[in-house]
Design an enzyme around this catalytic site. Structure first.
Site, mmCIF file in Angstrom:
data_model
loop_
_atom_site.group_PDB
_atom_site.id
_atom_site.type_symbol
_atom_site.label_atom_id
_atom_site.label_comp_id
_atom_site.label_asym_id
_atom_site.label_seq_id
_atom_site.Cartn_x
_atom_site.Cartn_y
_atom_site.Cartn_z
ATOM 1 N N SER A 1 0.964 -1.338 -0.083
ATOM 2 C CA SER A 1 0.017 -0.039 0.068
ATOM 3 C C SER A 1 0.846 1.467 -0.217
ATOM 4 O O SER A 1 2.127 1.198 0.018
ATOM 5 C CB SER A 1 -0.881 0.005 1.340
ATOM 6 O OG SER A 1 -0.180 0.015 2.371
ATOM 7 N N TYR B 1 9.355 7.249 16.640
ATOM 8 C CA TYR B 1 9.295 7.121 15.361
ATOM 9 C C TYR B 1 10.388 7.879 14.723
ATOM 10 O O TYR B 1 11.149 7.541 13.685
ATOM 11 C CB TYR B 1 7.951 7.300 14.480
ATOM 12 C CG TYR B 1 7.840 7.640 13.173
ATOM 13 C CD1 TYR B 1 7.888 6.341 12.230
ATOM 14 C CD2 TYR B 1 7.965 8.939 12.727
ATOM 15 C CE1 TYR B 1 7.597 6.580 10.966
ATOM 16 C CE2 TYR B 1 7.932 9.043 11.277
ATOM 17 C CZ TYR B 1 7.786 7.995 10.550
ATOM 18 O OH TYR B 1 7.629 7.971 9.146
#
Length: 247
Positions: A11, A140
């Site tokens: 995706s 992150y």
């Protein structure tokens, strides 16, 4: 026809990049952990391989099956948004395994054949979070910032063998469902003490002033692969470009 191997193609950026390079008449090896049916057009120029970048055996098998690789795009990644205080270390390690160590392991796996040919390119997809600090994304950002330093050093190391190392830095794309491809739900990482602070930030995520489209990233990868100027960083998307100019 040159061959490009892209990780994380189920995706988002990876899928769009695979489609883009197919449109440019490249041989594309699209990899993902669990290949779904029908996500890419049937084509003689396309191969789909199962690949888990956190598994060394999976990497070795995929690279062996791929054969000749002119360009590696390390795109596979997972996100996490939340207060660092509330983010389990087990989850932080999972993010680093994919976003950092997975990139390094894939890079190690393809360097020998590129070095032997004295040609090739490695493009590492990071994030605009490396351009400007973003709240509630410490783990992150750290995983992606590590790849920024890694790629900068690698570029010098591999230039001796005519191998290019590049960075593509995408901005925020709502369509990528950031942080939803992890095992920890976002709201579990926002303790009550952070609620008032986090609320406006999530509202900004929901309605950002500037965003990145998947095609922006695919085009940035294309520019990086074809660059001959020695440029290291390629921001992708209106928001990333704005941050890079302000940095």
């Amino acid at each position: 026809m040159k061959t490009i191997l892209i990780t994380g193609c189920s995706s988002g950026y990876g899928l769009e990049t695979a489609q883009f390079f197919l449109s440019k008449q490249w041989n594309v090896i699209a990899t993902m952990r669990t290949p779904p049916e029908g996500i890419l057009p049937r084509s003689g120029a396309l191969r789909i391989l199962r690949l888990d970048v956190t598994n060394e055996d999976s990497i070795a098998q995929a690279v062996k099956s791929a054969g000749h690789i002119d360009v590696l795009v390390n795109n596979a990644g997972i996100g996490v948004v939340g207060a660092f205080e509330a983010t389990p270390m087990s989850h932080i390690r999972k993010v680093f395994e994919t976003n950092t160590f997975g990139v390094m392991a894939m890079t190690q796996a393809v360097i020998p054949q590129m070095r032997a040919r004295r040609s090739g390119a490695i493009v590492n997809v990071t994030s605009s979070a490396t351009l400007a600090p973003m709240p509630l994304a410490a783990a992150y950002t750290a995983s992606k910032q590590a790849i920024e330093g890694f790629t900068g050093s690698l570029a010098y190391e591999l230039n001796h063998f005519n191998i290019q190392a590049k960075l593509v830095e995408p901005g925020y794309a709502p369509t990528t469902q950031f942080a939803q491809n992890t095992s920890v739900r976002v709201e579990n990482l926002i303790p009550e003490a952070y609620a008032a602070f986090a609320g406006p930030i999530f509202e900004t995520f929901a309605k950002p002033a500037l965003t990145t489209r998947e095609i922006d990233v695919a085009e940035a990868v294309w520019r990086a692969v074809n660059d001959t100027s020695g440029t290291l960083r390629f921001p992708a998307g209106a928001d990333a470009l704005a941050l890079s100019r302000a940095a």
